[in-house]
Design a protein around this motif. Structure first.
Motif, mmCIF file in Angstrom:
data_model
loop_
_atom_site.group_PDB
_atom_site.id
_atom_site.type_symbol
_atom_site.label_atom_id
_atom_site.label_comp_id
_atom_site.label_asym_id
_atom_site.label_seq_id
_atom_site.Cartn_x
_atom_site.Cartn_y
_atom_site.Cartn_z
ATOM 1 N N GLN A 343 0.956 -1.553 0.059
ATOM 2 C CA GLN A 343 -0.429 0.309 -0.329
ATOM 3 C C GLN A 343 1.286 1.256 0.149
ATOM 4 O O GLN A 343 2.003 1.357 0.394
ATOM 5 N N ARG A 344 0.624 2.441 -1.219
ATOM 6 C CA ARG A 344 1.358 3.195 -1.181
ATOM 7 C C ARG A 344 0.975 4.124 0.507
ATOM 8 O O ARG A 344 2.061 4.845 1.241
ATOM 9 N N VAL A 345 -0.384 4.384 0.963
ATOM 10 C CA VAL A 345 -0.536 4.914 2.424
ATOM 11 C C VAL A 345 -1.006 4.100 2.901
ATOM 12 O O VAL A 345 -1.867 3.491 3.004
ATOM 13 N N GLU A 346 0.206 3.379 4.779
ATOM 14 C CA GLU A 346 -0.623 3.158 5.531
ATOM 15 C C GLU A 346 -1.597 2.478 5.842
ATOM 16 O O GLU A 346 -2.179 3.879 5.964
ATOM 17 N N ASN A 347 -2.677 1.821 6.195
ATOM 18 C CA ASN A 347 -3.780 1.323 6.436
ATOM 19 C C ASN A 347 -4.771 2.072 5.466
ATOM 20 O O ASN A 347 -5.918 3.061 6.093
ATOM 21 N N SER A 348 -4.663 1.883 4.197
ATOM 22 C CA SER A 348 -5.521 2.334 3.134
ATOM 23 C C SER A 348 -6.293 1.038 3.046
ATOM 24 O O SER A 348 -7.838 1.084 2.974
#
Length: 451
Positions: A343-348
């Motif tokens: 994931q590029r943004v964690e926790n997406s």
């Protein structure tokens, strides 16, 4: 529930020592024989799966017969074919006849060693496949009774004691020939076989009904997941067209983004090869290889192998068209033929939500459409195909709510599935006990009246 006939069956009037310690006493009048004295033996032809076609001579192939069809094979029901159509005109060239036994002489599972099939209702030439031992009953032996003996716990136990092998277990013709078989009179063999045919058919019917109930429960669980991860939990939520034909409508507040804006492909390698070895399947997702019954393709050294981290999305590129993907719940080593995305943004994404979503029907159909290859077993779903794929999803908060709901509802269904499976296990255990008790003479079945 199937009746418990053992309770109502009497014992024989008199017993004698069989002379075999593990068999114990048998009814007076029964005789013990060596397997070699009851059968003629021959070897199967060297027929492999490459020889099997949609038309041709019905062919009994050991891999298909023993792992898929089990106890007996009717070539009119299980149509495996091989080349050589000219043999159809000459029944004398058939290797097998009705009542013959086909033993698999190798198995990757010791519990499968000594597995056999009994040929019934053969109306055309039939050929045994590679790695089989063909045994034809001789003399005053009723083949159906002998089939139950060979399927009994007592007979299989003596084979297992002699099985050779570590990763592949071999049952040779010599091992078969040296085993003991016990026989009553021919008339009594017929009576026992008829009794067991009737009783086991009822048990098998009960098992089949419960297996169907399990399938229905699993279908309900899959529908529950499909609905929740693609439409959310609010049936009254306004919908919008996703703009993607295979995704269709989604709740109006959900996002639609290409995977390349959500994930980045990673290709990290192990420095020492000591991480846990993981595999990916359509059934279990990402799981430790140690939890699977896998004995092949194990490398001696995994230094430099591909690795993944916890919460990485892992695709089995070769089997993505079947839904072979998952989100890793731990770091580990994976096959170099897997695609790994982070994931590029964690926790997406909630890991469970993401895995469930990407295993829904619409997504799997998409993998099939865009994958490249000559036929299904050669399809490949490469990273650029994934990165170009649209994904419809809600906020992480809604994902978490969906996961909590699905887990709670699935727990109820799983409990019902477990109960059905326990009942199936008991029925199968009773079936095995029934067969063993009857064919070893521990109990006596009703005999036909003599006119």
């Amino acid at each position: 529930m199937v009746e418990q006939p053992l309770v109502n069956l009497p014992r024989y009037d008199a017993y004698k020592d069989s002379g075999i310690e593990w068999l114990g006493d048998i009814p007076v009048g029964w005789e013990v024989h060596r397997f070699r004295n009851l059968f003629q033996f021959s070897k199967g032809l060297n027929i492999t799966k490459e020889n099997l076609q949609d038309t041709g001579v019905p062919c009994v192939n050991y891999g298909e017969v023993h792992s898929k069809y089990g106890f007996e094979v009717n070539p009119n029901k299980h149509l495996l074919k091989c080349v050589s159509d000219e043999y159809l005109a000459d029944s004398s060239k058939s290797l097998l006849s009705n009542g013959d036994f086909i033993f698999a002489d190798t198995s990757e599972d010791i519990e499968g060693s000594g597995n056999f099939s009994q040929l019934v209702n053969a109306t055309k030439p039939v050929f045994a496949g590679y790695h089989t031992v063909i045994a034809r009953p001789q003399g005053a032996v009723y083949h159906r009774f002998l089939a139950y003996v060979c399927d009994s716990l007592s007979y299989r136990a003596q084979i297992r004691k002699s099985v050779k092998g570590v990763k592949v277990y071999s049952v040779t013709k010599a091992i078969l020939k040296d085993t003991f078989v016990w026989l009553p009179s021919f008339i009594e063999q017929q009576a026992i076989a008829a009794y067991l045919d009737q009783k086991t058919a009822r048990i098998d019917q009960a098992v089949a009904m419960k297996e169907r109930q399990i399938e229905l429960l699993k279908e309900r669980r899959q529908i529950l997941i499909q609905q929740a991860v693609t439409r959310g939990l609010d049936p009254d939520a306004p919908l919008k067209d996703s703009g993607v034909d295979w995704i269709g409508e989604v709740p109006a507040h959900w996002d639609i983004k290409r995977a390349k804006y959500l994930f980045t492909e990673v290709d990290e390698r192990s420095e020492e090869g000591k991480e846990e070895l993981l595999s990916v399947s359509h059934m279990t997702g990402v799981t430790p290889r140690s939890e699977k019954n896998v004995t092949m393709f194990m490398a001696e050294n995994y230094t430099g192998s591909k690795t993944c981290q916890k919460n990485d999305l892992v695709f089995n590129i070769m089997w993505a068209w079947m839904g072979a993907l998952g989100v890793a719940d731990r770091p580990g080593i994976v096959s170099s033929s897997y695609g790994i995305y982070r994931q590029r943004v964690e926790n997406s994404f909630n890991p469970l939500y993401l895995e469930w979503l990407l295993k829904t029907v619409g997504y799997i159909e998409h993998y099939n459409r865009v994958s490249t290859g000559l036929h299904s077993s050669r399809l490949r779903f490469y990273s650029h195909m994934f990165m170009d794929m649209e994904i419809g999803f809600p906020s992480i908060e809604e994902q978490n709510t969906i996961v909590d709901y699905v887990q709670a509802e699935s727990a109820k269904l799983n409990q019902a599935i477990t109960l059905q499976q326990q009942q199936i296990d008991k029925l199968k255990e009773f079936r095995a006990t029934l067969i063993n008790s009857v064919v070893t003479g521990k109990v006596k079945v009703p005999q036909p009246e003599v006119a």
